[in-house]
Design an enzyme around this catalytic site. Structure first.
Site, PDB file in Angstrom:
ATOM      1  CG  HIS A  87      -2.480  -7.572 -12.540  1.00 25.51           C
ATOM      2  ND1 HIS A  87      -2.064  -8.873 -12.428  1.00 25.51           N
ATOM      3  CD2 HIS A  87      -2.140  -6.981 -11.368  1.00 25.51           C
ATOM      4  CE1 HIS A  87      -1.509  -9.065 -11.234  1.00 25.51           C
ATOM      5  NE2 HIS A  87      -1.544  -7.925 -10.573  1.00 25.51           N
ATOM      6  CG  ASP A 132      -0.581 -12.102  -4.287  1.00 24.04           C
ATOM      7  OD1 ASP A 132       0.499 -11.508  -4.095  1.00 24.04           O
ATOM      8  OD2 ASP A 132      -1.694 -11.579  -4.067  1.00 24.04           O
ATOM      9  CB  ALA A 186     -10.489   5.641  -8.281  1.00 17.26           C
ATOM     10  CB  VAL A 203      -8.186  -4.798   5.170  1.00 21.57           C
ATOM     11  CG1 VAL A 203      -8.768  -4.571   6.558  1.00 21.57           C
ATOM     12  CG2 VAL A 203      -9.273  -4.806   4.104  1.00 21.57           C
ATOM     13  CG  HIS A 242      -1.825  -8.413  -2.271  1.00 22.42           C
ATOM     14  ND1 HIS A 242      -1.692  -8.990  -3.504  1.00 22.42           N
ATOM     15  CD2 HIS A 242      -1.864  -7.068  -2.482  1.00 22.42           C
ATOM     16  CE1 HIS A 242      -1.635  -8.038  -4.434  1.00 22.42           C
ATOM     17  NE2 HIS A 242      -1.743  -6.859  -3.841  1.00 22.42           N
ATOM     18  CG  HIS A 300       1.889  -9.763  -7.451  1.00 19.07           C
ATOM     19  ND1 HIS A 300       1.932  -8.808  -6.484  1.00 19.07           N
ATOM     20  CD2 HIS A 300       1.090  -9.283  -8.420  1.00 19.07           C
ATOM     21  CE1 HIS A 300       1.173  -7.790  -6.860  1.00 19.07           C
ATOM     22  NE2 HIS A 300       0.652  -8.044  -8.039  1.00 19.07           N
TER      23      HIS A 300
END
Lengths: 583, 583
Positions: free
Chosen positions: B91, B208, B246, B379, B382, B404
């Site tokens: 993004h 999404d 990260a 998990v 989305h 997406h």
């Protein structure tokens, strides 16, 4: 008595009773693919399977990989035969390359032998096969071994495992298996034999680890038949296209039977699909009337609701039937909103992107697609955890070697065996070339034998090696720039510097860069000559070009330098031609 | 009145009331990655997100891919700003390449802006960002649009969706979201706002589609905390190494909190892990005492049961912390049987082989590994199908565009919307560059605008194009053979023919082949000269070499030919230098 001496007595080593049996995996451990195992006692060697593996994406341009045959070649006089478990490529695919060099008998069931013959005809047509057709239940004497094939269920018919009676004890090789209690051909995995072997005592078992990460039981192949039935009912008005592995003959048979029940004709698409169905019918593995089929050329205009197309391409293989359809490029069939495509297979690890691209393209054609995410449109051919536990519990081996898995699968299978009570020291996670030596009392790992991967590029058994692959990776990474310069002994250019590139900025897009390279080459030659350093010319050119490239872009193509010094005089004479090439 | 005329009246087109709103996806449809969307009305353009995508394995040597900015460049004067939904690379990753060229304001939340600043500092350090820090709940006037960011849960903190009030109606862009009812930071997806927008009426929603293939609800991030707790309890005596993205700061925070509860210290490994945790702490997104941490250099000798290591490498990235450990190459930490490695991430599609290789290598180090197959150690960020349904039910848009997702995800999301009652004609599966034009009454697709992929190779915005990539594929497939010949006008060689190869059989392994090539080159030059066909020399050489290669092997390397004709006389003169290159 023992207690009174305070010591345990041992029989002397090396006596007849302690002669050792050796088990050596040469492929199929630490990887899924190219299965090949060796069992030896005294002067007798048995090989089990001889498969290939598809290369990973780092093996650029490689068609497939086979086990390094060095150990077998060095011991070819001792090899009594090759036992084949079933007809998948990862168990028979290396035969055309290795068998002619070993020239030993092979043992396989009827269908498996048929598939082997096809492979040999294609790749090694001159080789005369020394084949023994076997069937589950046979007992064969091969060298010092008594060999008993037993039936196992898998995603191809006619699979077997082997019970091998050796002077040291019984060895059980499961082959690729699942415990399908309702197999399509009624030929279940032979629990009775396994149980009776277990009761009498098994020294060593090697077992399929592919699905050790999956809980529970793998569903029966028959489940797919039920799903097909429901799907045909639900999509009564659509043309149905089913894609599956061409070797999964029971799957194909179920699709054909469902088609017949729903009064649909069947068209087969894809070379291997057509060939495998023909062979299966010819050998009696598939009972279907000829008039069920129509030719691919008859598809156009055939009523959608009366037709099922069965095609290759379930792995998104380029140029396969399904992939051509997904791009609208198949000459006999154009898909659209009145079609349903059923992909009755899962992507083999590594094929995900190809398969997903195919699914996306199928949706772009406007058809509906049923694929991996949906339930029961495919079942695996390999045993899940509960079945693996059952196998271990039936056979109760003293020693256990997990096969047919990446390293993580082998470790998980070892852990599973330990949960069932096998002592950790009796379970061996082996890598290729490891030698497990067993007597009746003990087992231990000896020094490795030569093993590894041989690469097949084109049809030939090639000596394409690691260095060539790393060169291909370098070329692929940033492309190549090739420089040719012709000059006289004084360092004067006799022709303009030639520069060619591939996979790197073209001259049309970077004229300034190319001109800077030309200048730098000319200066490098002059400078080397001025200092009397003829021998450095090529490396100086390379450094100069590298410097220019670095200034203009961040990429580092392979640089090839071809220099030609041409001497003047009466006519021409070649002085020398040096080449140097450094990335 | 209408009925009496027997016709429906229409307002004239082009009047003020029917001016159209346009929605144009420039990336992120038909692919997962490089999200970029355009919303325009009259002279005003809003861009939403500006992401990159990692290349697939066919894009040899490419670092990443960004959306083609041609349409934005052509309309840069109309761009009022770029709205960013969250700080993931897909993004924000294209900003350093595209933003300096557009030089428009960007709008993002605090953490997202921090991550954008880091990227720009690294890649485009001279560019002066025109940044507006926003927060969920703000209402901004940007051009003719009123923009209201609202909070959404995702696998990175501080994500937002956007409600955009336009003259034609309200547009809702969900961003990447899940409906986690128990988020770590207590900042749930803003149901209340979505419901109230839905009640008042929403013209268009973009949502999404990533997890549309997954049934049910995506579990809460808090679930992973529970699994961590159990894992820490079960492996009380082992050193625990956790690998995660990260950017998944809530995940990292939960690991650190669990470590603190179990009285363990934490060492962070990997550049991005260290940087992201530092930034999150600095910006107030992570509340952890400094004395929880030890330095990587202190790991050696630190009691195993008192330490947790958090590292990069969950995708098997070469040179990442976890991969170095898996090979025994990390300078600060050697893994062994007293270690537990937890991979708290799933492989991104395409990364499976790298991840599996890492897991296998970790097992080879002797440690225990918990990975994808195990439940609840990771998990998704989305929404699954039930959440997507809930979003559609809350917002009740008139028009719907799934974003997406690969094409199949978009189709499945369209089908889902239809199941919920949206008319098929109101749901648009769009491809890159498609233009959806909407008035209050109707929506239709117009002609495409320029769109596609730009390839970034090295740090520079490169004009590496499709042809270069296909050249790299050719080089990768079979390698390259390069021929250089210097001859006089009569066709006599003035220097030995030079042959260089890369990724193809080396001379040392195929001397006979190389000698045959030399002979064939010499003959080809002579023949062309004899027939007075100078202009054919290069292509004749190529054909000759191709023929020799075909006889010796099945492979077809790229053949580069560099010819130099050098004229005799008083000294030397260059006549010409021709080059030709054909695969």
């Amino acid at each position: 008595m023992q207690k009174s001496t305070g010591k345990r007595r041992r029989r002397p080593r090396g006596g007849k009773g302690s002669a050792s049996l050796k088990f050596i995996p040469l492929g199929g451990v630490g990887e899924i693919g190219k299965n090949m195992n060796v069992l030896e006692y005294g002067d007798d060697i048995l090989v089990i399977d001889c498969g290939l593996m598809f290369p990973d994406e780092e093996m650029l341009g490689v068609d497939f990989v086979i086990p390094d045959p060095a150990y077998l070649m060095a011991n070819r006089d001792r090899i009594k035969g090759i036992l084949i478990t079933h007809g998948h490529d990862d168990h028979i695919g290396a035969l055309p390359f290795i068998l002619p060099r070993l020239d030993c008998p092979i043992y396989a069931t009827r269908l498996t032998l048929g598939l082997i013959r096809s492979k040999l005809e294609e790749i090694a047509p001159k080789y005369e096969l020394k084949a023994h057709e076997i069937a589950a239940g046979d007992v064969l004497e091969i060298g010092c071994f008594k060999v008993q094939p037993f039936s196992v269920c898998h995603s191809i018919p006619d699979g077997v495992g082997y019970a091998i009676y050796t002077p040291v004890g019984v060895v059980v090789h499961t082959g690729d298996f699942k415990l399908d209690p309702t197999p399509i051909d009624g030929r279940a995995t032979d629990y009775a034999l396994l149980a009776s072997l277990g009761t009498k005592g098994v020294l060593l078992m090697m077992s399929d680890s592919t699905n050790v990460e999956r809980d529970g039981f793998t569903p029966s192949e028959r489940m797919v038949g039920k799903t097909m039935e429901q799907t045909f009912r639900l999509y009564r008005n659509r043309r149905i296209v089913v894609s599956s592995f061409a070797s999964n003959l029971h799957r194909i048979q179920q699709v054909i039977e469902t088609a017949v029940r729903f009064n649909r004709k069947v068209a087969l698409i894809g070379r291997s699909m057509v060939a495998n169905v023909a062979r299966a019918r010819e050998l009696g593995y598939m009972n279907v009337d000829e008039d069920v089929f129509i030719q691919p050329s008859e598809i156009e205009g055939f009523p959608h609701s009366r037709l099922v197309v069965i095609t290759t391409g379930s792995q998104g293989e380029p140029f396969s039937g399904l992939v051509l359809m997904s791009r609208g490029d198949h000459k006999h069939i154009k898909l659209g909103p009145k079609d349903l495509v059923v992909i009755s297979a899962l992507p083999i690890p590594g094929n995900e992107r190809l398969v997903h691209r195919t699914i996306n393209d199928l949706f772009r054609q406007g058809c509906e697609v049923i694929y991996e995410a949906e339930q029961n449109i495919h079942v695996s051919g390999h045993a899940s955890r509960e079945e693996l536990k059952m196998m271990l519990s039936l056979v109760k081996p003293t020693y256990f070697v997990p096969l047919h898995g990446e390293y993580r699968h082998l470790v998980r299978h070892k852990q599973l065996a330990e949960e069932l009570g096998l002592p950790s020291k009796n379970v061996f996670v082996m890598e290729k070339g490891d030698v497990l030596s067993m007597t009746k009392r003990q087992a231990r790992l000896l020094e490795k034998v030569p093993s590894g991967a041989y690469i097949v590029d084109g049809r030939a058994y090639s000596d394409l090696n690691g260095q060539l692959l790393s060169e291909r990776r370098d070329l692929a990474e940033d492309g190549l720039v090739c420089i040719s310069a012709v000059y006289d002994p004084a360092g004067n250019l006799l022709a303009p510097v030639s520069i060619e590139s591939r996979g790197f900025l073209h001259r049309a897009d970077a004229d300034e860069l190319y001109r800077s390279i030309e200048d730098s080459v000319e200066k490098a030659i002059k400078a080397a000559k001025a200092e009397g350093k003829d021998e450095d010319i090529s490396s100086r050119i390379r450094s100069a070009v590298k410097g220019v490239l670095k200034r203009f872009s961040m990429s580092a193509p392979v640089i090839l330098v071809l220099t030609n010094e041409v001497q003047s005089g009466n006519g021409f004479a070649c002085k020398f031609s040096r080449r140097e090439q450094i990335k």
